[in-house]
Motif scaffolding. Structure first.
Motif, short mmCIF file in Angstrom:
data_model
loop_
_atom_site.label_atom_id
_atom_site.label_comp_id
_atom_site.label_asym_id
_atom_site.label_seq_id
_atom_site.Cartn_x
_atom_site.Cartn_y
_atom_site.Cartn_z
N ALA A 152 0.82 -1.21 0.00
CA ALA A 152 0.00 0.00 0.00
C ALA A 152 0.86 1.26 0.00
CB ALA A 152 -0.93 0.00 1.21
N LEU A 153 2.07 1.17 0.56
CA LEU A 153 2.98 2.31 0.59
C LEU A 153 3.86 2.36 -0.66
CD1 LEU A 153 4.06 2.10 4.34
CD2 LEU A 153 2.70 3.91 3.28
N ARG A 154 3.48 1.60 -1.67
CA ARG A 154 4.17 1.57 -2.97
C ARG A 154 5.59 1.02 -2.86
NH1 ARG A 154 2.18 3.48 -7.19
NH2 ARG A 154 4.15 4.20 -8.11
N GLY A 155 5.75 0.04 -2.01
CA GLY A 155 7.04 -0.65 -1.95
C GLY A 155 7.31 -1.43 -3.22
N GLN A 156 8.57 -1.64 -3.51
CA GLN A 156 8.97 -2.34 -4.73
C GLN A 156 9.35 -3.80 -4.46
OE1 GLN A 156 12.22 -0.44 -6.75
NE2 GLN A 156 11.29 1.61 -6.70
N PHE A 157 9.08 -4.63 -5.44
CA PHE A 157 9.61 -5.99 -5.47
C PHE A 157 10.65 -6.01 -6.58
CE2 PHE A 157 9.05 -10.70 -6.45
CZ PHE A 157 9.75 -11.11 -5.32
N ARG A 158 11.93 -6.01 -6.20
CA ARG A 158 13.03 -5.92 -7.16
C ARG A 158 13.54 -7.33 -7.44
NH1 ARG A 158 15.08 -0.63 -7.75
NH2 ARG A 158 17.16 -1.37 -8.30
N VAL A 159 13.51 -7.72 -8.69
CA VAL A 159 13.84 -9.08 -9.10
C VAL A 159 15.11 -9.04 -9.94
CG1 VAL A 159 13.04 -11.10 -10.36
CG2 VAL A 159 11.40 -9.70 -9.08
N ARG B 145 14.01 -7.53 -2.18
CA ARG B 145 14.88 -7.94 -3.28
C ARG B 145 14.90 -9.45 -3.39
NH1 ARG B 145 17.34 -3.04 -1.51
NH2 ARG B 145 18.15 -1.83 -3.26
N MET B 146 14.65 -9.95 -4.59
CA MET B 146 14.81 -11.38 -4.86
C MET B 146 15.96 -11.56 -5.83
SD MET B 146 12.17 -14.36 -6.15
CE MET B 146 12.16 -13.99 -7.90
N ASP B 147 16.92 -12.39 -5.46
CA ASP B 147 18.07 -12.58 -6.32
C ASP B 147 17.96 -13.87 -7.13
OD1 ASP B 147 19.27 -14.81 -4.79
OD2 ASP B 147 19.65 -13.29 -3.27
N HIS B 148 18.87 -14.03 -8.06
CA HIS B 148 18.87 -15.16 -8.98
C HIS B 148 19.22 -16.48 -8.30
CE1 HIS B 148 22.91 -13.69 -8.58
NE2 HIS B 148 23.35 -14.89 -8.93
N ALA B 149 19.65 -16.42 -7.04
CA ALA B 149 19.97 -17.64 -6.29
C ALA B 149 18.83 -18.09 -5.39
CB ALA B 149 21.24 -17.43 -5.46
N GLY B 150 17.71 -17.40 -5.45
CA GLY B 150 16.55 -17.81 -4.66
C GLY B 150 16.46 -17.17 -3.29
N GLY B 151 17.19 -16.09 -3.08
CA GLY B 151 17.12 -15.39 -1.81
C GLY B 151 16.23 -14.17 -1.89
N VAL B 152 15.52 -13.89 -0.80
CA VAL B 152 14.70 -12.68 -0.69
C VAL B 152 15.14 -11.95 0.57
CG1 VAL B 152 12.38 -11.75 -0.38
CG2 VAL B 152 12.74 -13.72 -1.88
N GLN B 153 15.42 -10.67 0.45
CA GLN B 153 15.83 -9.92 1.63
C GLN B 153 15.18 -8.55 1.64
OE1 GLN B 153 20.17 -9.84 0.31
NE2 GLN B 153 20.05 -7.88 1.39
N PRO B 154 14.85 -8.04 2.84
CA PRO B 154 14.18 -6.75 2.97
C PRO B 154 15.12 -5.58 3.16
CG PRO B 154 14.12 -7.87 5.07
CD PRO B 154 14.85 -8.79 4.12
N CYS B 155 16.43 -5.82 3.15
CA CYS B 155 17.37 -4.75 3.44
C CYS B 155 18.66 -4.97 2.66
CB CYS B 155 17.67 -4.71 4.94
SG CYS B 155 18.90 -3.48 5.39
N LEU B 156 19.10 -3.95 1.93
CA LEU B 156 20.29 -4.06 1.11
C LEU B 156 21.53 -4.38 1.94
CD1 LEU B 156 21.76 -3.65 -1.63
CD2 LEU B 156 21.95 -1.23 -1.03
N LEU B 157 21.63 -3.81 3.14
CA LEU B 157 22.85 -3.92 3.92
C LEU B 157 22.90 -5.13 4.85
CD1 LEU B 157 23.40 -0.18 4.96
CD2 LEU B 157 24.25 -1.40 2.95
N ARG B 158 21.79 -5.87 4.97
CA ARG B 158 21.73 -6.96 5.93
C ARG B 158 21.65 -8.31 5.22
NH1 ARG B 158 19.85 -5.92 11.10
NH2 ARG B 158 20.17 -8.17 11.36
N ASP B 159 22.81 -8.83 4.82
CA ASP B 159 22.85 -10.15 4.17
C ASP B 159 22.36 -11.25 5.09
OD1 ASP B 159 23.87 -9.23 1.74
OD2 ASP B 159 25.93 -9.28 2.48
N ASP B 160 22.46 -11.02 6.40
CA ASP B 160 22.03 -12.05 7.34
C ASP B 160 20.51 -12.21 7.37
OD1 ASP B 160 22.19 -9.38 8.49
OD2 ASP B 160 21.57 -10.29 10.39
#
Length: 342
Positions: A24-31, A296-311
């Protein structure tokens, strides 16, 4: 370089509130379709993967290998769109380098009247892929134009093809799609070309977004290249009185100008950003200028809500293998993130 990834937990009751609020806040799903790129821009964060300029210098550090098929991508897209997350951006690397770009982009599910698909590209490969790109459901092409000459293209991106190939790609995109936009990072290396890029956009009636540098570990060696937007803002105020500030929704605040009906955005650091849940106690928050504005969803099958937090990266491959609704596990992960319980 080893990047951690969390496994999807066993199914529990799904709370859709966080995902629905984000949508609703116009968040993006980046693939991300690939981490590979034919440029190596010094500021690239590669959606959290190993950036091309780093790989060029350290050949032993490779991006994650691709783990998803075109069917996997389309399954996740159908699931998240059905759950209400309908603002989808395809990224890379350079997405048109991926062999999956065509089978994914030509089979996109209907996102509905309130949904949209955007391709983010450097423009260099658009012309050669026109035949099939024209058949897709893409609503918009956004071209990264951080340079305006062969010299700055080489200095910023290390590219050996000319700027003409990129500008021709922009023309090709305009031939196919009603909505073509530009985005330009403000930096010392292109400071002398910012006004020519603005004039180029205005002449062709292309919306353009100018961005102040996001200070992250990915670009720490070039922090002195950051250029403030103050001078550009003053110039735009001399061109128009149509200005507004937007700080609602997710992500960074922005200044929006309209010059002869063309929208010019300035993403400016001092307008603040949106943080949620565990961001309040995150040790990286003092260095975070993006806030939480995309999944963010990456090509390896990971989804994360924060660019800086790989954990915080979640592995959704087990759910794909089990043919379980992937949106539900993403929604639970997002709820845990916003509640600070991950």
């Amino acid at each position: 370089m080893t990047i951690p990834i969390l496994s999807a937990s066993k199914p529990t009751a799904t709370d859709w509130t966080a995902l629905q609020n984000f949508a609703a806040l116009r968040g993006q799903f980046r693939v991300s379709l690939t981490p590979l790129c034919n440029e190596a821009c010094w500021f690239c964060h590669n959606e959290g993967d190993v950036p091309p300029p780093h790989t060029r210098l350290h050949r032993e550090d490779r991006p994650r290998p691709g783990e998803l098929t075109a069917v996997d991508y389309l399954t996740v897209l159908r699931d998240v769109i059905a759950a209400g997350l309908k603002r989808v951006y395809f990224t890379g690397g350079e997405p048109l380098l991926s062999p999956l770009a065509r089978p994914v982009l030509t089979e996109l599910p209907d996102a509905g009247a309130d949904g949209s698909y955007t391709l983010i590209t450097n423009g260099s490969l658009v012309r050669r892929n026109m035949a099939w790109l024209a058949t897709t459901r893409l609503d918009k092409v956004k071209v990264s134009l951080h340079y305006f000459s062969d010299a700055s293209l080489y200095e910023i991106a290390g590219a050996r093809f000319g700027i003409g190939q990129i500008l021709d790609g922009i023309d090709a995109a305009r031939e196919m799609f009603e909505r073509v936009e530009l985005n330009t990072l403000l930096q010392r290396e292109n400071a002398h070309e910012i006004l020519p890029i603005l004039d180029y956009a205005l002449e062709r009636r292309l919306p353009v977004q100018f961005i102040e540098l996001v200070d992250t570990d990915f670009n720490k060696s070039h922090r002195d290249s950051a250029v403030p937007a103050a001078g550009l803002i003053q110039h735009l105020r001399a061109l128009t009185t149509d200005e507004r500030t937007e700080i609602a929704g997710v992500g960074q605040g922005r200044r929006v100008f309209r010059v002869d009906g063309v929208e010019i955005d300035i993403i400016q650091r001092d307008l603040g950003r949106h943080h949620v849940g565990q961001c309040g106690t995150c040790s990286l928050r003092p260095r975070c200028v993006e806030g939480f504005w995309s999944l963010r969803m990456d090509h390896a099958g990971g989804v994360q809500p924060c660019l800086l937090r790989d954990d915080l990266r979640l592995d959704i491959r087990p759910r794909l293998a089990e043919q379980v609704d992937t949106a539900s596990v993403i929604a639970r992960h997002l709820s845990a993130f916003t509640e600070g319980t991950l």
